[in-house]
Motif scaffolding. Sequence first.
Motif, short mmCIF file in Angstrom:
data_model
loop_
_atom_site.label_atom_id
_atom_site.label_comp_id
_atom_site.label_asym_id
_atom_site.label_seq_id
_atom_site.Cartn_x
_atom_site.Cartn_y
_atom_site.Cartn_z
N SER A 87 0.28 -21.08 -11.80
CA SER A 87 0.34 -19.61 -11.63
C SER A 87 1.78 -19.21 -11.32
CB SER A 87 -0.56 -19.15 -10.47
OG SER A 87 -0.02 -19.60 -9.24
N TYR A 113 7.84 -9.88 -3.94
CA TYR A 113 6.41 -9.89 -4.31
C TYR A 113 5.60 -10.30 -3.07
CZ TYR A 113 2.30 -11.91 -6.72
OH TYR A 113 1.05 -12.25 -7.13
N GLU A 156 14.81 -11.35 -6.01
CA GLU A 156 13.88 -10.84 -7.03
C GLU A 156 14.45 -9.49 -7.45
OE1 GLU A 156 9.68 -10.73 -5.98
OE2 GLU A 156 9.43 -9.00 -7.30
N SER A 160 9.88 -5.89 -6.26
CA SER A 160 8.48 -5.60 -6.58
C SER A 160 8.13 -4.17 -6.16
CB SER A 160 7.55 -6.56 -5.82
OG SER A 160 7.22 -7.67 -6.62
N ASP A 185 13.16 -14.87 -8.69
CA ASP A 185 11.93 -14.53 -9.40
C ASP A 185 12.34 -13.51 -10.46
OD1 ASP A 185 9.55 -13.44 -10.31
OD2 ASP A 185 8.54 -13.63 -8.39
N THR A 187 10.63 -12.59 -13.19
CA THR A 187 9.45 -12.29 -14.02
C THR A 187 9.59 -10.96 -14.75
OG1 THR A 187 8.07 -13.58 -12.53
CG2 THR A 187 6.94 -12.02 -13.96
N ALA A 207 6.52 -15.84 -13.67
CA ALA A 207 5.07 -15.82 -13.82
C ALA A 207 4.80 -15.72 -15.31
CB ALA A 207 4.47 -14.66 -13.06
N LYS A 210 2.52 -13.08 -17.06
CA LYS A 210 2.87 -11.70 -17.45
C LYS A 210 3.28 -11.65 -18.93
CE LYS A 210 2.45 -11.30 -12.99
NZ LYS A 210 1.14 -11.20 -12.40
N LEU A 219 -3.31 -17.76 -16.53
CA LEU A 219 -2.49 -17.80 -15.31
C LEU A 219 -1.52 -18.96 -15.48
CD1 LEU A 219 -5.34 -17.24 -12.75
CD2 LEU A 219 -3.31 -15.79 -12.96
N PHE A 220 -0.23 -18.70 -15.24
CA PHE A 220 0.76 -19.73 -15.57
C PHE A 220 2.07 -19.46 -14.85
CE2 PHE A 220 3.16 -22.56 -18.35
CZ PHE A 220 2.20 -23.49 -18.71
N SER A 338 -1.60 -7.38 -11.59
CA SER A 338 -0.86 -8.06 -12.65
C SER A 338 -0.28 -7.05 -13.63
CB SER A 338 -1.71 -9.09 -13.37
OG SER A 338 -0.85 -10.05 -13.98
C1 LIG Z 1 7.25 -10.61 -9.45
C2 LIG Z 1 6.04 -11.49 -9.48
N1 LIG Z 1 6.19 -12.81 -9.30
C3 LIG Z 1 5.14 -13.65 -9.32
C4 LIG Z 1 3.87 -13.18 -9.53
C5 LIG Z 1 2.72 -14.13 -9.48
O1 LIG Z 1 2.13 -14.39 -10.68
P1 LIG Z 1 0.64 -14.92 -10.78
O2 LIG Z 1 -0.24 -13.72 -10.78
O3 LIG Z 1 0.60 -15.71 -12.03
O4 LIG Z 1 0.41 -15.81 -9.57
C6 LIG Z 1 3.66 -11.81 -9.74
C7 LIG Z 1 2.29 -11.29 -9.97
O5 LIG Z 1 2.05 -10.11 -9.98
C8 LIG Z 1 4.77 -10.94 -9.70
O6 LIG Z 1 4.62 -9.61 -9.85
#
Ligand SMILES: Cc1ncc(COP(=O)(O)O)c(C=O)c1O
Length: 390
Positions: A87, A113, A156, A160, A185, A187, A207, A210, A219-220, A338
């Motif tokens: 995940s 996050y 990050e 978030s 992070d 993502t 992540a 996404k 989920l990864f 998500s």
């Molecule tokens: C910025 C960020 N990092 C990590 C994750 C975690 O991802 P996962 O839902 O696969 O655990 C999320 C999930 O919303 C996220 O928004």
Amino acid sequence: MVKSGKPAEGLGINTFLTHCGNDPYEYHGFVNPPVIRGSTVLFKDAATMATENQKYTYGTHGTPTTTALCEAINQLEGSEGTILVSSGLAAVTVPLLAFLEKGDHILFVDTIYFPTRRFANTMLKRLGIEVEYYPPHIGADIAKLIRPNTRIIFTESPGSNTFEIQDIPAIVKAAHAQDVIVMMDNTWATPLYFKALDYGVDITIHAGTKYPSGHSDVLFGMVSSTEKYWKQLYDSYSALGMCVNSDDAYLILRGLRSMGLRLNHHQQSALTVARWLEQQPQVARVLHPALESHPDHELWKRDFKGASGVFSFVLAQGGTTEAHKLLDTIQLFGLGYSWGGYESLAVHVQLGDRTVSANDYEGPVIRLQIGLEDTQDLINDLQQGLAAIS
Ligand SMILES: Cc1ncc(COP(=O)(O)O)c(C=O)c1O
């Protein structure tokens, strides 16, 4: 996918995504790699078994399917190595466990996050690690918070839910002057829109749930490292018994092929919706770093190649009742966590956990994930939602 399995430098990103990762001629010319399910791998004789002198030795250490994905990610990130986990949250926790020891100090951006914060405040503190939060706009002043026992600065960007942009090069400079590891992070932007390792980040986290997945069905997580930290990351990953199944790895590799095109649509559509929202009287402001009105717009423009499809807006007034009324009125936005999938989502964001960053919003904060629907339909839907609270 090109004959060598490694696309040449200088190709456009969609060409790159089409051809990265596996070499079809290793699998009889089939365009995609096989999905190899397996735990046991046989050795041809006792001597080979004793020395483990073959590419695959046991399912937890990888399969040809996971190798194809790792190679694609390494090519995209410019990383020495990539580990695959179950995940996005595991992609955060595994590198932290890999590098932290009792007595270490770690700095997290306050706009992190939330489950990352929960892991830090529970597990990391229990393991005897000093956890400290810093404001997202700290930039070079992060140097003032670095202590002799600081091991990691965790970033990050954007933050978030509220989308503050961090000055990653300034943080990297201060961190590296004192041999502190910078993790990110990444993502939201993906390596397509922010190539973190090129900006000095040591370990980048995604992540895969996404945008790489893109379909809300996997989920990864992926963690990629520079050469300096790769061995320790990989050894800790192996020691923890972390691994993924090949079916999921295959779906992520498949998702990568269309990620550039999808991201482009998410980007254009989200910006159109964001600009429209800015004009609405019920909206105090829109938190989207690609908008000229965003306080960090110049920083975003300096470092990022694009923006993905997630942003927030702040209602001009009201509270939970108004936020719920809006969410219950809109029809095309699912109410779910998500993002990065093909469908639009909305959530009333809670920010109460923050400790050192500003939290003075005029009204409720609503986060939107803009999916692949036609933009005008989404705007019409939001118009109904805003009308319901007028
Ligand atoms: C910025 C960020 N990092 C990590 C994750 C975690 O991802 P996962 O839902 O696969 O655990 C999320 C999930 O919303 C996220 O928004």
